[in-house]
Scaffold this motif. Sequence first.
Motif, PDB file in Angstrom:
ATOM      1  N   LEU A   1       0.813  -1.223   0.000  1.00 55.45           N
ATOM      2  CA  LEU A   1       0.000   0.000   0.000  1.00 55.45           C
ATOM      3  C   LEU A   1       0.843   1.268   0.000  1.00 55.45           C
ATOM      4  CD1 LEU A   1      -2.917  -0.817   2.484  1.00 55.45           C
ATOM      5  CD2 LEU A   1      -2.938  -0.849  -0.022  1.00 55.45           C
ATOM      6  N   THR A   2       2.158   1.125  -0.101  1.00 58.72           N
ATOM      7  CA  THR A   2       3.019   2.306  -0.117  1.00 58.72           C
ATOM      8  C   THR A   2       4.015   2.263  -1.282  1.00 58.72           C
ATOM      9  OG1 THR A   2       4.567   1.252   1.430  1.00 58.72           O
ATOM     10  CG2 THR A   2       2.854   2.676   2.386  1.00 58.72           C
ATOM     11  N   ILE A   3       3.688   1.544  -2.325  1.00 58.81           N
ATOM     12  CA  ILE A   3       4.619   1.388  -3.447  1.00 58.81           C
ATOM     13  C   ILE A   3       4.935   2.738  -4.082  1.00 58.81           C
ATOM     14  CG2 ILE A   3       4.934   0.398  -5.738  1.00 58.81           C
ATOM     15  CD1 ILE A   3       3.234  -2.000  -4.767  1.00 58.81           C
ATOM     16  N   ASP A   4       3.902   3.464  -4.478  1.00 56.23           N
ATOM     17  CA  ASP A   4       4.126   4.776  -5.102  1.00 56.23           C
ATOM     18  C   ASP A   4       4.599   5.799  -4.076  1.00 56.23           C
ATOM     19  OD1 ASP A   4       3.580   4.036  -7.691  1.00 56.23           O
ATOM     20  OD2 ASP A   4       1.464   4.618  -7.597  1.00 56.23           O
ATOM     21  N   ALA A   5       4.036   5.748  -2.877  1.00 55.89           N
ATOM     22  CA  ALA A   5       4.458   6.693  -1.837  1.00 55.89           C
ATOM     23  C   ALA A   5       5.953   6.561  -1.573  1.00 55.89           C
ATOM     24  CB  ALA A   5       3.662   6.441  -0.551  1.00 55.89           C
ATOM     25  N   ARG A   6       6.453   5.350  -1.521  1.00 55.61           N
ATOM     26  CA  ARG A   6       7.887   5.146  -1.295  1.00 55.61           C
ATOM     27  C   ARG A   6       8.713   5.523  -2.520  1.00 55.61           C
ATOM     28  NH1 ARG A   6       8.668   0.017  -1.048  1.00 55.61           N
ATOM     29  NH2 ARG A   6       6.520  -0.772  -1.060  1.00 55.61           N
ATOM     30  N   ARG A   7       8.179   5.297  -3.698  1.00 55.44           N
ATOM     31  CA  ARG A   7       8.928   5.636  -4.913  1.00 55.44           C
ATOM     32  C   ARG A   7       9.137   7.146  -5.025  1.00 55.44           C
ATOM     33  NH1 ARG A   7       8.935   6.662 -10.476  1.00 55.44           N
ATOM     34  NH2 ARG A   7       6.718   7.088 -10.729  1.00 55.44           N
TER      35      ARG A   7
ATOM     36  N   ARG B   1      -1.588  16.149  11.280  1.00 58.21           N
ATOM     37  CA  ARG B   1      -2.494  15.049  11.645  1.00 58.21           C
ATOM     38  C   ARG B   1      -2.764  14.197  10.419  1.00 58.21           C
ATOM     39  NH1 ARG B   1      -7.542  15.980   9.575  1.00 58.21           N
ATOM     40  NH2 ARG B   1      -7.948  18.103   8.830  1.00 58.21           N
ATOM     41  N   PRO B   2      -3.044  12.893  10.599  1.00 62.78           N
ATOM     42  CA  PRO B   2      -3.421  12.047   9.459  1.00 62.78           C
ATOM     43  C   PRO B   2      -4.815  12.427   8.951  1.00 62.78           C
ATOM     44  CG  PRO B   2      -2.663  10.722  11.324  1.00 62.78           C
ATOM     45  CD  PRO B   2      -2.894  12.110  11.835  1.00 62.78           C
ATOM     46  N   ALA B   3      -5.008  12.270   7.650  1.00 62.79           N
ATOM     47  CA  ALA B   3      -6.294  12.578   7.035  1.00 62.79           C
ATOM     48  C   ALA B   3      -6.474  11.720   5.794  1.00 62.79           C
ATOM     49  CB  ALA B   3      -6.375  14.055   6.667  1.00 62.79           C
ATOM     50  N   THR B   4      -7.712  11.606   5.357  1.00 63.23           N
ATOM     51  CA  THR B   4      -8.042  10.923   4.106  1.00 63.23           C
ATOM     52  C   THR B   4      -8.174  11.962   3.007  1.00 63.23           C
ATOM     53  OG1 THR B   4      -9.212   9.150   5.252  1.00 63.23           O
ATOM     54  CG2 THR B   4      -9.730   9.468   2.931  1.00 63.23           C
ATOM     55  N   ILE B   5      -7.460  11.750   1.908  1.00 66.88           N
ATOM     56  CA  ILE B   5      -7.586  12.604   0.724  1.00 66.88           C
ATOM     57  C   ILE B   5      -7.911  11.679  -0.442  1.00 66.88           C
ATOM     58  CG2 ILE B   5      -6.433  14.204  -0.827  1.00 66.88           C
ATOM     59  CD1 ILE B   5      -4.709  15.140   1.437  1.00 66.88           C
ATOM     60  N   GLY B   6      -9.135  11.769  -0.922  1.00 68.99           N
ATOM     61  CA  GLY B   6      -9.563  10.819  -1.941  1.00 68.99           C
ATOM     62  C   GLY B   6      -9.569   9.423  -1.360  1.00 68.99           C
ATOM     63  N   HIS B   7      -8.751   8.543  -1.954  1.00 67.96           N
ATOM     64  CA  HIS B   7      -8.675   7.165  -1.466  1.00 67.96           C
ATOM     65  C   HIS B   7      -7.368   6.875  -0.742  1.00 67.96           C
ATOM     66  CE1 HIS B   7     -12.355   6.096  -3.541  1.00 67.96           C
ATOM     67  NE2 HIS B   7     -11.872   6.647  -4.642  1.00 67.96           N
ATOM     68  N   PHE B   8      -6.487   7.876  -0.610  1.00 71.22           N
ATOM     69  CA  PHE B   8      -5.231   7.621   0.080  1.00 71.22           C
ATOM     70  C   PHE B   8      -5.154   8.395   1.378  1.00 71.22           C
ATOM     71  CE2 PHE B   8      -4.318  11.159  -2.783  1.00 71.22           C
ATOM     72  CZ  PHE B   8      -3.507  12.002  -2.031  1.00 71.22           C
ATOM     73  N   ARG B   9      -4.095   8.155   2.145  1.00 70.07           N
ATOM     74  CA  ARG B   9      -3.918   8.783   3.451  1.00 70.07           C
ATOM     75  C   ARG B   9      -2.681   9.669   3.408  1.00 70.07           C
ATOM     76  NH1 ARG B   9      -7.971   6.144   3.038  1.00 70.07           N
ATOM     77  NH2 ARG B   9      -9.058   5.036   4.711  1.00 70.07           N
ATOM     78  N   ALA B  10      -2.750  10.765   4.171  1.00 71.24           N
ATOM     79  CA  ALA B  10      -1.654  11.731   4.189  1.00 71.24           C
ATOM     80  C   ALA B  10      -1.663  12.457   5.516  1.00 71.24           C
ATOM     81  CB  ALA B  10      -1.800  12.716   3.038  1.00 71.24           C
TER      82      ALA B  10
ATOM     83  N   HIS C   1      -0.126  18.477   1.626  1.00 69.93           N
ATOM     84  CA  HIS C   1      -0.203  17.172   2.270  1.00 69.93           C
ATOM     85  C   HIS C   1       1.089  16.407   2.083  1.00 69.93           C
ATOM     86  CE1 HIS C   1      -1.411  16.366  -1.907  1.00 69.93           C
ATOM     87  NE2 HIS C   1      -0.931  15.131  -1.727  1.00 69.93           N
ATOM     88  N   LEU C   2       1.387  15.550   3.036  1.00 72.99           N
ATOM     89  CA  LEU C   2       2.547  14.665   3.032  1.00 72.99           C
ATOM     90  C   LEU C   2       2.017  13.243   2.884  1.00 72.99           C
ATOM     91  CD1 LEU C   2       3.936  16.548   6.076  1.00 72.99           C
ATOM     92  CD2 LEU C   2       5.293  16.371   3.988  1.00 72.99           C
ATOM     93  N   THR C   3       2.225  12.652   1.719  1.00 68.67           N
ATOM     94  CA  THR C   3       1.581  11.398   1.375  1.00 68.67           C
ATOM     95  C   THR C   3       2.120  10.234   2.212  1.00 68.67           C
ATOM     96  OG1 THR C   3       1.278  12.186  -0.889  1.00 68.67           O
ATOM     97  CG2 THR C   3       1.053   9.826  -0.525  1.00 68.67           C
ATOM     98  N   LEU C   4       1.188   9.390   2.676  1.00 71.46           N
ATOM     99  CA  LEU C   4       1.546   8.223   3.488  1.00 71.46           C
ATOM    100  C   LEU C   4       1.234   6.893   2.814  1.00 71.46           C
ATOM    101  CD1 LEU C   4       0.211   9.428   6.960  1.00 71.46           C
ATOM    102  CD2 LEU C   4       2.583   9.456   6.160  1.00 71.46           C
ATOM    103  N   THR C   5       0.246   6.864   1.920  1.00 70.17           N
ATOM    104  CA  THR C   5      -0.161   5.602   1.296  1.00 70.17           C
ATOM    105  C   THR C   5      -0.523   5.823  -0.163  1.00 70.17           C
ATOM    106  OG1 THR C   5      -2.569   5.726   1.632  1.00 70.17           O
ATOM    107  CG2 THR C   5      -1.246   4.901   3.482  1.00 70.17           C
ATOM    108  N   ASP C   6      -0.633   4.727  -0.876  1.00 72.26           N
ATOM    109  CA  ASP C   6      -1.310   4.672  -2.167  1.00 72.26           C
ATOM    110  C   ASP C   6      -2.815   4.540  -1.867  1.00 72.26           C
ATOM    111  OD1 ASP C   6       1.315   4.592  -2.955  1.00 72.26           O
ATOM    112  OD2 ASP C   6       1.273   2.476  -3.558  1.00 72.26           O
ATOM    113  N   PRO C   7      -3.673   4.442  -2.885  1.00 69.36           N
ATOM    114  CA  PRO C   7      -5.092   4.237  -2.611  1.00 69.36           C
ATOM    115  C   PRO C   7      -5.330   3.030  -1.698  1.00 69.36           C
ATOM    116  CG  PRO C   7      -4.805   4.811  -4.902  1.00 69.36           C
ATOM    117  CD  PRO C   7      -3.421   4.613  -4.337  1.00 69.36           C
ATOM    118  N   VAL C   8      -6.163   3.230  -0.701  1.00 67.09           N
ATOM    119  CA  VAL C   8      -6.449   2.187   0.292  1.00 67.09           C
ATOM    120  C   VAL C   8      -7.758   1.497  -0.074  1.00 67.09           C
ATOM    121  CG1 VAL C   8      -6.957   1.712   2.718  1.00 67.09           C
ATOM    122  CG2 VAL C   8      -5.214   3.416   2.107  1.00 67.09           C
ATOM    123  N   PRO C   9      -7.764   0.174  -0.271  1.00 68.04           N
ATOM    124  CA  PRO C   9      -9.022  -0.531  -0.556  1.00 68.04           C
ATOM    125  C   PRO C   9     -10.013  -0.344   0.592  1.00 68.04           C
ATOM    126  CG  PRO C   9      -7.121  -1.961  -0.921  1.00 68.04           C
ATOM    127  CD  PRO C   9      -6.610  -0.737  -0.234  1.00 68.04           C
TER     128      PRO C   9
END
Length: 235
Positions: free
Chosen positions: A39-45, A87-96, A170-178
């Motif tokens: 769930l962090t492939i793109d975020a890590r890239r 603070r963590p938040a939901t933006i669209g389908h990912f978390r940041a 925003h500071l991205t933490l994940t890719d889209p979360v199912p």
Amino acid sequence: MSRYAVYAIPGVDEGAEAEAIRLRDAVEAWYRRDELQELTIDARRYGFHATLVAPIRLADGRTEAQLRTAADVFAAARPPLVIPGVRPATIGHFRALVPQGDHEGGEYEGGDHEALHALAAAAVQEFDDFRAPLDESDIRRRRPERFTPRQRELFERWGYPYVLDEFRFHLTLTDPVPPERADEIDSALEEHFAAIVGIDVPLTAIAISVEPTPGAPFELLSVHPFADRSALETA
């Protein structure tokens, strides 16, 4: 061909303050968690960052050295900023991570938020001369048919739809979360970032990152510190 991005990366510069280093360490530890790797492939890239100028190819006649010099000048004309109450938040389908007071739709409360927004707007405009025009593959990849009319207008003018009045720091933490993993991920975020939620994080530099070849991980190329506030006041 390489692509370059202008990022805000708390804790990246030698003069970074403790809160910024704590935040960066927490995010990098989040990226290393085994159960989150898919769930962090793109975020890590792309790496830990907040986007100021989305990845671009350099325009004809522009060089990497010129981009770095322009970033030096840009940063030296500005004071350090604060990312308030992360603070963590939901933006669209990912978390940041977002600043406290951030609202869906790009509304901001208070001077700190306005300063972050102004920084991003200035970067988009001042570095635009370095941006090569989008090619057909760039346009298809962005799927502009999904954009609102305003986002399409921004995309066509600036090469990216989420700038100026559509920008959201925003500071991205994940890719889209199912959806079926949303509760699990949100609980993990709450636990992992409990020690830093609500802290004010100094931002004391911008950075340039580079994607050396298509699809490769972005690498930190250079760091460009903001001016000392007292130096600006006496200039």
